[in-house]
Design a protein around this motif. Sequence first.
Motif, PDB file in Angstrom:
ATOM      1  N   ARG A 201       0.828  -1.214   0.000  1.00  0.00           N
ATOM      2  CA  ARG A 201       0.000   0.000   0.000  1.00  0.00           C
ATOM      3  C   ARG A 201       0.861   1.263   0.000  1.00  0.00           C
ATOM      4  NH1 ARG A 201      -4.911   1.578   4.102  1.00  0.00           N
ATOM      5  NH2 ARG A 201      -5.405   3.517   3.045  1.00  0.00           N
ATOM      6  N   SER A 202       1.896   1.296   0.822  1.00  0.00           N
ATOM      7  CA  SER A 202       2.743   2.488   0.866  1.00  0.00           C
ATOM      8  C   SER A 202       3.550   2.642  -0.423  1.00  0.00           C
ATOM      9  CB  SER A 202       3.661   2.458   2.090  1.00  0.00           C
ATOM     10  OG  SER A 202       4.515   1.340   2.032  1.00  0.00           O
ATOM     11  N   ALA A 203       3.958   1.536  -1.026  1.00  0.00           N
ATOM     12  CA  ALA A 203       4.661   1.608  -2.307  1.00  0.00           C
ATOM     13  C   ALA A 203       3.735   2.152  -3.389  1.00  0.00           C
ATOM     14  CB  ALA A 203       5.197   0.242  -2.692  1.00  0.00           C
ATOM     15  N   SER A 204       2.490   1.734  -3.358  1.00  0.00           N
ATOM     16  CA  SER A 204       1.514   2.213  -4.339  1.00  0.00           C
ATOM     17  C   SER A 204       1.251   3.712  -4.158  1.00  0.00           C
ATOM     18  CB  SER A 204       0.218   1.423  -4.200  1.00  0.00           C
ATOM     19  OG  SER A 204      -0.764   1.930  -5.061  1.00  0.00           O
ATOM     20  N   LEU A 205       1.127   4.150  -2.905  1.00  0.00           N
ATOM     21  CA  LEU A 205       0.902   5.573  -2.640  1.00  0.00           C
ATOM     22  C   LEU A 205       2.105   6.404  -3.076  1.00  0.00           C
ATOM     23  CD1 LEU A 205      -0.867   5.545   0.834  1.00  0.00           C
ATOM     24  CD2 LEU A 205      -1.832   6.228  -1.351  1.00  0.00           C
ATOM     25  N   LEU A 206       3.295   5.895  -2.836  1.00  0.00           N
ATOM     26  CA  LEU A 206       4.499   6.609  -3.243  1.00  0.00           C
ATOM     27  C   LEU A 206       4.579   6.720  -4.764  1.00  0.00           C
ATOM     28  CD1 LEU A 206       7.064   7.949  -2.227  1.00  0.00           C
ATOM     29  CD2 LEU A 206       8.180   5.735  -2.363  1.00  0.00           C
ATOM     30  N   ARG A 207       4.221   5.671  -5.465  1.00  0.00           N
ATOM     31  CA  ARG A 207       4.224   5.682  -6.929  1.00  0.00           C
ATOM     32  C   ARG A 207       3.174   6.673  -7.455  1.00  0.00           C
ATOM     33  NH1 ARG A 207       4.725   0.507  -7.464  1.00  0.00           N
ATOM     34  NH2 ARG A 207       2.519   0.107  -7.149  1.00  0.00           N
ATOM     35  N   GLU A 208       1.998   6.690  -6.841  1.00  0.00           N
ATOM     36  CA  GLU A 208       0.943   7.628  -7.255  1.00  0.00           C
ATOM     37  C   GLU A 208       1.350   9.070  -6.978  1.00  0.00           C
ATOM     38  OE1 GLU A 208      -1.947   7.157  -8.858  1.00  0.00           O
ATOM     39  OE2 GLU A 208      -1.368   5.058  -9.106  1.00  0.00           O
ATOM     40  N   PHE A 209       2.014   9.298  -5.853  1.00  0.00           N
ATOM     41  CA  PHE A 209       2.465  10.646  -5.532  1.00  0.00           C
ATOM     42  C   PHE A 209       3.492  11.126  -6.557  1.00  0.00           C
ATOM     43  CE2 PHE A 209       5.486  13.516  -3.458  1.00  0.00           C
ATOM     44  CZ  PHE A 209       4.626  14.561  -3.136  1.00  0.00           C
ATOM     45  N   GLY A 210       4.391  10.242  -6.962  1.00  0.00           N
ATOM     46  CA  GLY A 210       5.384  10.606  -7.967  1.00  0.00           C
ATOM     47  C   GLY A 210       4.742  10.988  -9.287  1.00  0.00           C
ATOM     48  N   ALA A 211       3.752  10.225  -9.708  1.00  0.00           N
ATOM     49  CA  ALA A 211       3.050  10.533 -10.958  1.00  0.00           C
ATOM     50  C   ALA A 211       2.291  11.855 -10.839  1.00  0.00           C
ATOM     51  CB  ALA A 211       2.099   9.404 -11.329  1.00  0.00           C
ATOM     52  N   ALA A 212       1.654  12.081  -9.699  1.00  0.00           N
ATOM     53  CA  ALA A 212       0.906  13.323  -9.498  1.00  0.00           C
ATOM     54  C   ALA A 212       1.848  14.529  -9.483  1.00  0.00           C
ATOM     55  CB  ALA A 212       0.107  13.256  -8.198  1.00  0.00           C
ATOM     56  N   ALA A 213       3.020  14.375  -8.913  1.00  0.00           N
ATOM     57  CA  ALA A 213       3.994  15.475  -8.871  1.00  0.00           C
ATOM     58  C   ALA A 213       4.472  15.825 -10.272  1.00  0.00           C
ATOM     59  CB  ALA A 213       5.168  15.092  -7.976  1.00  0.00           C
ATOM     60  N   ILE A 214       4.689  14.824 -11.101  1.00  0.00           N
ATOM     61  CA  ILE A 214       5.111  15.085 -12.478  1.00  0.00           C
ATOM     62  C   ILE A 214       4.025  15.836 -13.237  1.00  0.00           C
ATOM     63  CG2 ILE A 214       5.614  13.969 -14.691  1.00  0.00           C
ATOM     64  CD1 ILE A 214       7.086  11.799 -13.052  1.00  0.00           C
ATOM     65  N   TRP A 215       2.775  15.402 -13.111  1.00  0.00           N
ATOM     66  CA  TRP A 215       1.678  16.077 -13.800  1.00  0.00           C
ATOM     67  C   TRP A 215       1.468  17.493 -13.262  1.00  0.00           C
ATOM     68  CZ3 TRP A 215      -0.160  15.070 -18.299  1.00  0.00           C
ATOM     69  CH2 TRP A 215      -0.094  13.777 -18.802  1.00  0.00           C
ATOM     70  N   ALA A 216       1.647  17.697 -11.966  1.00  0.00           N
ATOM     71  CA  ALA A 216       1.513  19.041 -11.393  1.00  0.00           C
ATOM     72  C   ALA A 216       2.604  19.962 -11.922  1.00  0.00           C
ATOM     73  CB  ALA A 216       1.562  18.969  -9.874  1.00  0.00           C
ATOM     74  N   ALA A 217       3.830  19.461 -12.026  1.00  0.00           N
ATOM     75  CA  ALA A 217       4.922  20.265 -12.575  1.00  0.00           C
ATOM     76  C   ALA A 217       4.656  20.609 -14.038  1.00  0.00           C
ATOM     77  CB  ALA A 217       6.247  19.520 -12.429  1.00  0.00           C
ATOM     78  N   PHE A 218       4.146  19.652 -14.803  1.00  0.00           N
ATOM     79  CA  PHE A 218       3.813  19.910 -16.201  1.00  0.00           C
ATOM     80  C   PHE A 218       2.726  20.980 -16.307  1.00  0.00           C
ATOM     81  CE2 PHE A 218       1.083  18.975 -19.883  1.00  0.00           C
ATOM     82  CZ  PHE A 218       1.998  19.194 -20.893  1.00  0.00           C
ATOM     83  N   ALA A 219       1.689  20.884 -15.473  1.00  0.00           N
ATOM     84  CA  ALA A 219       0.590  21.854 -15.505  1.00  0.00           C
ATOM     85  C   ALA A 219       1.080  23.255 -15.149  1.00  0.00           C
ATOM     86  CB  ALA A 219      -0.523  21.418 -14.561  1.00  0.00           C
ATOM     87  N   LEU A 220       1.928  23.366 -14.130  1.00  0.00           N
ATOM     88  CA  LEU A 220       2.455  24.679 -13.759  1.00  0.00           C
ATOM     89  C   LEU A 220       3.348  25.251 -14.855  1.00  0.00           C
ATOM     90  CD1 LEU A 220       3.277  24.216  -9.977  1.00  0.00           C
ATOM     91  CD2 LEU A 220       1.524  25.686 -10.993  1.00  0.00           C
ATOM     92  N   GLY A 221       4.151  24.419 -15.470  1.00  0.00           N
ATOM     93  CA  GLY A 221       4.985  24.881 -16.572  1.00  0.00           C
ATOM     94  C   GLY A 221       4.158  25.382 -17.737  1.00  0.00           C
ATOM     95  N   PHE A 222       3.099  24.641 -18.063  1.00  0.00           N
ATOM     96  CA  PHE A 222       2.204  25.054 -19.142  1.00  0.00           C
ATOM     97  C   PHE A 222       1.514  26.367 -18.801  1.00  0.00           C
ATOM     98  CE2 PHE A 222      -1.886  25.012 -21.346  1.00  0.00           C
ATOM     99  CZ  PHE A 222      -1.462  24.836 -22.655  1.00  0.00           C
TER     100      PHE A 222
END
Length: 57
Positions: free
Chosen positions: A4-25
């Motif tokens: 469960r914690s590995a899954s949450l960490l993986r989801e957080f990483g993906a969300a951080a990448i998308w958030a950085a992309f959105a802010l850059g855009f």
Amino acid sequence: MTDRSASLLREFGAAAIWAAFALGFLFATQPVWASLLFGVQISAEDYLSIRCFGFTP
């Protein structure tokens, strides 16, 4: 680490990448949408100038 914690960490990483992309855009397109949002009337030549050379009022 549990599954469960590995899954949450993986989801957080993906969300951080998308958030950085959105802010850059958002920041990259700010000169165009800000002029539309705040009602500044600029011509097509001005839009090309913003796109190609940066905004210089």
